[in-house]
Design an enzyme around this catalytic site. Structure first.
Site, short mmCIF file in Angstrom:
data_model
loop_
_atom_site.label_atom_id
_atom_site.label_comp_id
_atom_site.label_asym_id
_atom_site.label_seq_id
_atom_site.Cartn_x
_atom_site.Cartn_y
_atom_site.Cartn_z
N ASP A 31 0.84 -1.20 0.00
CA ASP A 31 0.00 0.00 0.00
C ASP A 31 0.88 1.25 0.00
OD1 ASP A 31 0.89 -0.16 2.61
OD2 ASP A 31 -1.06 0.29 3.52
N SER A 32 2.21 1.07 0.08
CA SER A 32 3.13 2.18 -0.14
C SER A 32 2.99 2.70 -1.57
CB SER A 32 4.57 1.76 0.14
OG SER A 32 4.88 0.54 -0.54
N ASP A 36 -1.15 -6.12 -0.48
CA ASP A 36 -1.36 -5.44 0.79
C ASP A 36 -2.81 -4.97 0.88
OD1 ASP A 36 -0.16 -4.65 3.10
OD2 ASP A 36 1.05 -3.06 2.20
N LYS A 41 -1.61 -9.32 2.77
CA LYS A 41 -0.94 -8.86 3.98
C LYS A 41 -1.83 -7.84 4.66
CE LYS A 41 2.72 -5.82 4.03
NZ LYS A 41 2.14 -4.72 4.83
N GLU A 56 -2.10 -5.24 8.44
CA GLU A 56 -1.34 -4.69 9.57
C GLU A 56 -2.06 -4.93 10.89
OE1 GLU A 56 -0.32 -0.57 8.90
OE2 GLU A 56 0.58 -1.01 6.95
N GLU A 61 8.38 -4.42 11.16
CA GLU A 61 8.89 -3.14 10.65
C GLU A 61 9.26 -2.21 11.81
OE1 GLU A 61 6.48 -1.20 7.68
OE2 GLU A 61 7.73 0.60 7.71
O1 KIV Z 1 3.48 -1.20 1.70
C1 KIV Z 1 4.65 -1.55 1.88
O2 KIV Z 1 5.56 -1.15 1.15
C2 KIV Z 1 4.92 -2.43 3.01
C3 KIV Z 1 6.32 -2.90 3.21
C4 KIV Z 1 7.19 -1.80 3.64
C5 KIV Z 1 6.40 -4.03 4.15
O3 KIV Z 1 4.04 -2.75 3.75
#
Ligand code: KIV
Length: 279
Positions: free
Chosen positions: A50-51, A89, A118, A120, A187
């Site tokens: 999600d980055s 994510d 994934k 959080e 993280e």
């Molecule tokens: O979204 C992302 O880039 C992440 C990684 C940094 C683990 O969750």
């Protein structure tokens, strides 16, 4: 580390890697070119993170990115990645609304080609993880400095620095494993704590800013290549400066247009003389 030409990476295969003491290499990707590069370079896990929000879409943080935006990115990466395990994510808002909502979002990712999702959070998310895993969708946990909690944490802060904080993170990791997570991203936590969590878990840990003892490491694509301006966290090792190279190339193009050097005769097409229409 397995040879980059080795066979398809799978969820059970990652567990075997931990048992064999082989490190896992992971990288984010957001589109077809980045997916191709990550896979060709031999990444074991490619995460459509999600980055995407702050590295590619220009948002200030990861909170605004939507499920639909993530799905567009995932489909593009899916068309590129062959060998790596492809993880998507779950963006903020796509799983916090309860188990059924979370499952619906996870299914949307699998339909778009994800092999795992994934999300959080630790103990608070255990029921959601269990529900998704029960539906045969592998889940990767993510604890520590969880960017979707930016407001609750009061900024991006290293987690687990106090004995209580460290104990909380260990409990979170164990709860995720018990709920069925096949791997846990750690993280922004002290290296010693990440080592302790890694030793206590049977499933592999993937670290980012969590020291060398995690079972694997993950970096953000644009950080690794030096594509984004501005300060980076100390763990974001930059392997090259593509931004500087790109700027120089684009400036050279502008200079060549101004001087008339571009396009050259070799870069032009000519019609056969007889077919040129005379005015
Ligand atoms: O979204 C992302 O880039 C992440 C990684 C940094 C683990 O969750």
């Amino acid at each position: 580390m397995a040879s980059p030409t080795a066979s398809k990476v799978t969820v059970p295969g990652l567990r075997a890697r931990k048992l064999a003491g082989e490190k896992i290499a992971a990288l984010t990707a957001y589109d077809h070119p980045s997916g191709l590069l990550a896979d060709e370079a031999g990444m074991d896990v490619v995460l459509v993170g999600d980055s995407l929000a702050n590295t590619v879409l220009g948002y200030d943080n990861t909170l605004p990115v939507t499920l639909e935006e993530m799905l567009v990115a995932l489909r593009a990466v899916r068309r590129a990645v062959r060998r790596a395990l492809l993880v998507a994510d779950m963006p903020f808002g796509s799983y916090q609304g309860g188990e059924e909502k979370a499952l619906e979002s996870a299914i949307a990712f699998v339909k778009a080609g994800a092999e795992a999702v994934k999300l959080e959070g630790g103990r608070k998310r255990a029921d959601i993880v269990r529900r998704i895993v029960e539906s045969e969708i592998p889940v990767m946990g993510h604890i520590g400095l969880t960017p979707q909690s930016i407001h609750a944490m009061g900024g991006y802060r290293i987690q687990g620095k106090t004995p209580e904080g460290a104990e909380d993170l260990l409990e979170d990791a164990l709860a995720l494993e018990k709920a069925g997570a096949f791997s846990v991203v750690i993280e922004g936590v002290p290296a010693g704590l990440a080592a302790e969590i890694t030793a206590r878990l049977e499933v592999p840990t993937i670290g980012i800013g969590a020291g060398p003892e995690c079972d694997g490491q993950i970096l953000v694509f644009t950080d690794l290549l030096g594509l984004t301006p501005g300060p980076k966290p100390r763990f974001a090792r930059q392997y090259t400066d593509l931004r500087a190279q790109a700027l120089e190339a684009i400036r050279a193009y502008r200079r060549d247009i101004a001087s008339g050097d571009f396009p050259s005769p070799a870069e032009c097409y000519e019609a056969p003389a007889a077919k040129v229409v005379k005015a």
